[in-house]
Design a protein around this motif. Structure first.
Motif, mmCIF file in Angstrom:
data_model
loop_
_atom_site.group_PDB
_atom_site.id
_atom_site.type_symbol
_atom_site.label_atom_id
_atom_site.label_comp_id
_atom_site.label_asym_id
_atom_site.label_seq_id
_atom_site.Cartn_x
_atom_site.Cartn_y
_atom_site.Cartn_z
ATOM 1 N N ALA A 1 0.816 -1.214 0.000
ATOM 2 C CA ALA A 1 0.000 0.000 0.000
ATOM 3 C C ALA A 1 0.851 1.266 0.000
ATOM 4 C CB ALA A 1 -0.926 -0.001 1.211
ATOM 5 N N GLY A 2 2.152 1.119 0.272
ATOM 6 C CA GLY A 2 3.043 2.267 0.269
ATOM 7 C C GLY A 2 3.162 2.980 1.595
ATOM 8 N N SER A 3 2.538 2.441 2.649
ATOM 9 C CA SER A 3 2.608 3.105 3.950
ATOM 10 C C SER A 3 3.876 2.755 4.721
ATOM 11 C CB SER A 3 1.375 2.747 4.794
ATOM 12 O OG SER A 3 1.278 1.340 4.985
ATOM 13 N N VAL A 4 4.562 1.705 4.305
ATOM 14 C CA VAL A 4 5.846 1.319 4.894
ATOM 15 C C VAL A 4 6.860 1.206 3.762
ATOM 16 C CG1 VAL A 4 7.129 -0.488 6.122
ATOM 17 C CG2 VAL A 4 4.812 0.100 6.852
ATOM 18 N N PRO A 5 7.996 1.880 3.862
ATOM 19 C CA PRO A 5 8.992 1.812 2.777
ATOM 20 C C PRO A 5 9.500 0.386 2.567
ATOM 21 C CG PRO A 5 9.480 3.605 4.294
ATOM 22 C CD PRO A 5 8.419 2.775 4.952
ATOM 23 N N ALA A 6 9.511 -0.048 1.325
ATOM 24 C CA ALA A 6 9.959 -1.406 1.013
ATOM 25 C C ALA A 6 11.419 -1.604 1.398
ATOM 26 C CB ALA A 6 9.758 -1.696 -0.467
ATOM 27 N N TRP A 7 12.240 -0.560 1.237
ATOM 28 C CA TRP A 7 13.669 -0.730 1.495
ATOM 29 C C TRP A 7 13.945 -1.003 2.969
ATOM 30 C CZ3 TRP A 7 16.371 2.343 4.866
ATOM 31 C CH2 TRP A 7 15.809 3.573 5.212
ATOM 32 N N VAL A 8 13.111 -0.465 3.856
ATOM 33 C CA VAL A 8 13.305 -0.721 5.292
ATOM 34 C C VAL A 8 13.080 -2.204 5.592
ATOM 35 C CG1 VAL A 8 12.427 -0.253 7.604
ATOM 36 C CG2 VAL A 8 12.680 1.627 5.971
ATOM 37 N N VAL A 9 11.973 -2.732 5.082
ATOM 38 C CA VAL A 9 11.643 -4.145 5.319
ATOM 39 C C VAL A 9 12.656 -5.049 4.630
ATOM 40 C CG1 VAL A 9 9.905 -5.937 4.975
ATOM 41 C CG2 VAL A 9 9.200 -3.607 5.568
ATOM 42 N N GLY A 10 13.020 -4.709 3.394
ATOM 43 C CA GLY A 10 13.951 -5.543 2.646
ATOM 44 C C GLY A 10 15.330 -5.604 3.261
ATOM 45 N N LEU A 11 15.843 -4.467 3.695
ATOM 46 C CA LEU A 11 17.178 -4.471 4.291
ATOM 47 C C LEU A 11 17.170 -5.148 5.666
ATOM 48 C CD1 LEU A 11 18.606 -0.969 3.277
ATOM 49 C CD2 LEU A 11 18.929 -3.199 2.186
ATOM 50 N N ALA A 12 16.059 -5.003 6.400
ATOM 51 C CA ALA A 12 15.935 -5.732 7.673
ATOM 52 C C ALA A 12 15.928 -7.236 7.413
ATOM 53 C CB ALA A 12 14.669 -5.312 8.402
ATOM 54 N N ALA A 13 15.226 -7.640 6.345
ATOM 55 C CA ALA A 13 15.202 -9.064 5.977
ATOM 56 C C ALA A 13 16.583 -9.532 5.554
ATOM 57 C CB ALA A 13 14.189 -9.295 4.856
#
Length: 241
Positions: free
Chosen positions: A78-90
């Protein structure tokens, strides 16, 4: 006067000692994951931890990382959480968890703490962590592309375990490989089945192109399904000789 003899303390294992007993895993894993695992094994040895404790740490971190990706999949879409934050955490969470998976075996072999029960715990933790990883990728694909076929998700989940199953089967006295060459070109081709490389690429896609996770699922379904069929043919031919 009486002479006294001082016994030298046994040499402590080094990072290189732990890495020397690694079980491979592919070019990426041997160059990065197994070395990081050797560092973790050294730290665990200094702290007096047993290999099973390291296996459990791998499980906890792997599950926590994948559950976070699942929980945030819809919000990323939905764009409410930046993908790069989740991806780099993963990226960090999955790579450290895998390094811990490398470390438990190294620790067991160098310190002589290996056991059949410990080996079972290691494999079961791997299965649980990889189930969570598959769920994370599937949840992201469906969130990004709701029309993703349910059958594709099911086949992806089933064929993903081929890598783990064949690795376990090749660990015993009857181990065999379809491709025995260790040349650099062959090892580069094998990166597609190197777990360390796979989760590295998957996390980068999550971070910078989450809409492409659907195609990641398609690609690995084809690769793992193809490898399963090739493995059956290879083993069947060998059994008929």
């Amino acid at each position: 006067m009486h002479s006294t003899t001082t016994l030298a303390e046994p040499a402590r294992p080094s990072v290189a000692d732990f890495h020397r007993v690694n079980r491979g895993g592919g070019l990426f894993s041997e160059s990065i994951s197994q070395w990081l695992g050797a560092v973790f094994a050294l730290v665990a040895q200094r702290l007096g931890l047993r290999p099973t404790a390291v296996s459990i740490a791998n499980l906890v971190l792997g599950l926590a990382t994948s559950v976070t990706v699942v929980a945030l999949a819809d919000r990323v879409a939905a764009g409410s959480v930046p993908a790069w934050v989740v991806g780099l955490a993963a990226l960090v969470g999955w790579q450290v968890a895998y390094a811990l998976d490398c470390a438990d075996g190294q620790l067991a072999r160098v310190t002589g703490q290996g056991s059949a029960a410990g080996a079972r715990v290691d494999v079961l933790c791997d299965v649980a962590a990889q189930i969570a990883l598959v769920a994370a990728l599937a949840a992201t694909a469906v969130a990004q592309r709701p029309e993703t076929p349910s059958w594709l998700v099911a086949v992806f989940a089933g064929t993903w375990m081929v890598n783990l199953v064949t690795s376990v089967m090749q660990a015993g006295p009857n181990a065999a490989s379809m491709v025995t060459s260790t040349s650099l070109p062959i090892r580069l081709v094998k990166l597609v089945r190197d777990y360390g490389a796979v989760i590295f690429v998957a996390a980068l896609v999550l971070a910078f192109a989450p809409a492409l996770v659907f195609w990641v699922i398609v690609a690995f379904t084809i690769v793992n399904g193809g490898f399963l069929l090739a493995s059956i043919a290879f083993s069947a031919r060998a059994s008929l000789r």
